[in-house]
Design a protein around this motif. Sequence first.
Motif, PDB file in Angstrom:
ATOM      1  N   MET A   2      57.893  45.273  30.785  1.00 51.87           N
ATOM      2  CA  MET A   2      59.034  45.706  29.999  1.00 51.87           C
ATOM      3  C   MET A   2      58.916  47.203  29.735  1.00 51.87           C
ATOM      4  N   GLU A   3      59.951  47.912  30.080  1.00 51.65           N
ATOM      5  CA  GLU A   3      59.945  49.356  29.933  1.00 51.65           C
ATOM      6  C   GLU A   3      60.437  49.737  28.539  1.00 51.65           C
ATOM      7  N   SER A   4      59.688  50.632  27.870  1.00 50.93           N
ATOM      8  CA  SER A   4      60.087  51.057  26.532  1.00 50.93           C
ATOM      9  C   SER A   4      61.243  52.047  26.612  1.00 50.93           C
ATOM     10  N   THR A   5      61.842  52.299  25.470  1.00 52.88           N
ATOM     11  CA  THR A   5      62.960  53.232  25.413  1.00 52.88           C
ATOM     12  C   THR A   5      62.505  54.636  25.804  1.00 52.88           C
ATOM     13  N   ARG A   6      61.328  55.026  25.353  1.00 53.97           N
ATOM     14  CA  ARG A   6      60.794  56.352  25.673  1.00 53.97           C
ATOM     15  C   ARG A   6      60.568  56.484  27.184  1.00 53.97           C
ATOM     16  N   GLN A   7      60.006  55.464  27.807  1.00 49.92           N
ATOM     17  CA  GLN A   7      59.797  55.476  29.254  1.00 49.92           C
ATOM     18  C   GLN A   7      61.122  55.607  29.993  1.00 49.92           C
ATOM     19  N   ALA A   8      62.125  54.869  29.539  1.00 51.03           N
ATOM     20  CA  ALA A   8      63.431  54.913  30.193  1.00 51.03           C
ATOM     21  C   ALA A   8      64.059  56.298  30.080  1.00 51.03           C
ATOM     22  N   LYS A   9      63.951  56.914  28.921  1.00 45.36           N
ATOM     23  CA  LYS A   9      64.516  58.256  28.731  1.00 45.36           C
ATOM     24  C   LYS A   9      63.819  59.284  29.617  1.00 45.36           C
ATOM     25  N   ILE A  10      62.503  59.215  29.672  1.00 42.87           N
ATOM     26  CA  ILE A  10      61.754  60.161  30.499  1.00 42.87           C
ATOM     27  C   ILE A  10      62.034  59.908  31.971  1.00 42.87           C
ATOM     28  N   SER A  11      62.169  58.648  32.371  1.00 43.26           N
ATOM     29  CA  SER A  11      62.499  58.319  33.761  1.00 43.26           C
ATOM     30  C   SER A  11      63.829  58.918  34.165  1.00 43.26           C
ATOM     31  N   ARG A  12      64.837  58.748  33.326  1.00 44.80           N
ATOM     32  CA  ARG A  12      66.157  59.309  33.629  1.00 44.80           C
ATOM     33  C   ARG A  12      66.123  60.831  33.678  1.00 44.80           C
ATOM     34  N   LEU A  13      65.395  61.443  32.748  1.00 47.01           N
ATOM     35  CA  LEU A  13      65.293  62.895  32.713  1.00 47.01           C
ATOM     36  C   LEU A  13      64.607  63.426  33.968  1.00 47.01           C
ATOM     37  N   LEU A  14      63.507  62.807  34.355  1.00 44.23           N
ATOM     38  CA  LEU A  14      62.794  63.231  35.565  1.00 44.23           C
ATOM     39  C   LEU A  14      63.645  63.008  36.805  1.00 44.23           C
ATOM     40  N   GLN A  15      64.372  61.896  36.866  1.00 44.98           N
ATOM     41  CA  GLN A  15      65.227  61.616  38.012  1.00 44.98           C
ATOM     42  C   GLN A  15      66.300  62.692  38.140  1.00 44.98           C
ATOM     43  N   LYS A  16      66.918  63.051  37.032  1.00 45.73           N
ATOM     44  CA  LYS A  16      67.972  64.062  37.046  1.00 45.73           C
ATOM     45  C   LYS A  16      67.428  65.422  37.493  1.00 45.73           C
ATOM     46  N   GLU A  17      66.300  65.822  36.940  1.00 39.93           N
ATOM     47  CA  GLU A  17      65.738  67.133  37.268  1.00 39.93           C
ATOM     48  C   GLU A  17      65.184  67.175  38.693  1.00 39.93           C
ATOM     49  N   LEU A  18      64.553  66.104  39.137  1.00 41.84           N
ATOM     50  CA  LEU A  18      64.064  66.047  40.514  1.00 41.84           C
ATOM     51  C   LEU A  18      65.223  66.087  41.501  1.00 41.84           C
ATOM     52  N   SER A  19      66.297  65.370  41.181  1.00 45.93           N
ATOM     53  CA  SER A  19      67.472  65.377  42.063  1.00 45.93           C
ATOM     54  C   SER A  19      68.029  66.780  42.209  1.00 45.93           C
ATOM     55  N   GLU A  20      68.117  67.497  41.108  1.00 37.36           N
ATOM     56  CA  GLU A  20      68.626  68.866  41.148  1.00 37.36           C
ATOM     57  C   GLU A  20      67.685  69.773  41.944  1.00 37.36           C
ATOM     58  N   LEU A  21      66.398  69.602  41.756  1.00 37.48           N
ATOM     59  CA  LEU A  21      65.406  70.402  42.475  1.00 37.48           C
ATOM     60  C   LEU A  21      65.481  70.151  43.984  1.00 37.48           C
ATOM     61  N   PHE A  22      65.569  68.876  44.382  1.00 28.31           N
ATOM     62  CA  PHE A  22      65.667  68.549  45.806  1.00 28.31           C
ATOM     63  C   PHE A  22      67.002  68.984  46.395  1.00 28.31           C
ATOM     64  N   ARG A  23      68.067  68.933  45.595  1.00 31.16           N
ATOM     65  CA  ARG A  23      69.369  69.392  46.074  1.00 31.16           C
ATOM     66  C   ARG A  23      69.317  70.883  46.402  1.00 31.16           C
ATOM     67  N   GLN A  24      68.672  71.659  45.540  1.00 26.83           N
ATOM     68  CA  GLN A  24      68.550  73.088  45.793  1.00 26.83           C
ATOM     69  C   GLN A  24      67.694  73.361  47.029  1.00 26.83           C
ATOM     70  N   GLN A  25      66.625  72.614  47.200  1.00 24.45           N
ATOM     71  CA  GLN A  25      65.729  72.826  48.332  1.00 24.45           C
ATOM     72  C   GLN A  25      66.371  72.407  49.649  1.00 24.45           C
ATOM     73  N   THR A  26      67.097  71.291  49.644  1.00 19.72           N
ATOM     74  CA  THR A  26      67.683  70.808  50.893  1.00 19.72           C
ATOM     75  C   THR A  26      68.957  71.554  51.262  1.00 19.72           C
ATOM     76  N   ALA A  27      69.503  72.317  50.335  1.00 23.38           N
ATOM     77  CA  ALA A  27      70.662  73.146  50.677  1.00 23.38           C
ATOM     78  C   ALA A  27      70.267  74.208  51.697  1.00 23.38           C
ATOM     79  N   LYS A  28      68.996  74.614  51.677  1.00 28.60           N
ATOM     80  CA  LYS A  28      68.490  75.618  52.623  1.00 28.60           C
ATOM     81  C   LYS A  28      68.262  75.018  54.004  1.00 28.60           C
TER      82      LYS A  28
END
Length: 111
Positions: A1-27
């Motif tokens: 069972m995932e805690s609320t804190r884990q879920a929030k950090i997971s979503r935050l990391l997913q969002k930031e990683l997606s943005e980071l990879f989007r910038q890198q793959t644009a090149k």
Amino acid sequence: MESTRQAKISRLLQKELSELFRQQTAKTHGTIVSVSVVRVSPDLSVARAYLSIFPSEKAEEVLQSINNSARTIRYELAQKLRYVLRKMPELSFFIDDSLDYIENIDNLLKQ
């Protein structure tokens, strides 16, 4: 069972990683990397990111490159999230092949 804190950090990391990879793959034209899901351990020390890579023929090569630069990616994330997270989790990346699996099942059902 995932805690609320884990879920929030997971979503935050997913969002930031997606943005980071989007910038890198644009090149690099012709390759798309998206973050399917991020799972964080209960003690928030390890994050496992599952990536969907298109085209799937280049998936192993791109994943190897990402794993080689995991420390740099972690540092860049830590710089972005330094006021949000006290300690940045260790990152490990894996291929999410669920889309290929679904496509294979669809092809088998059509036959």
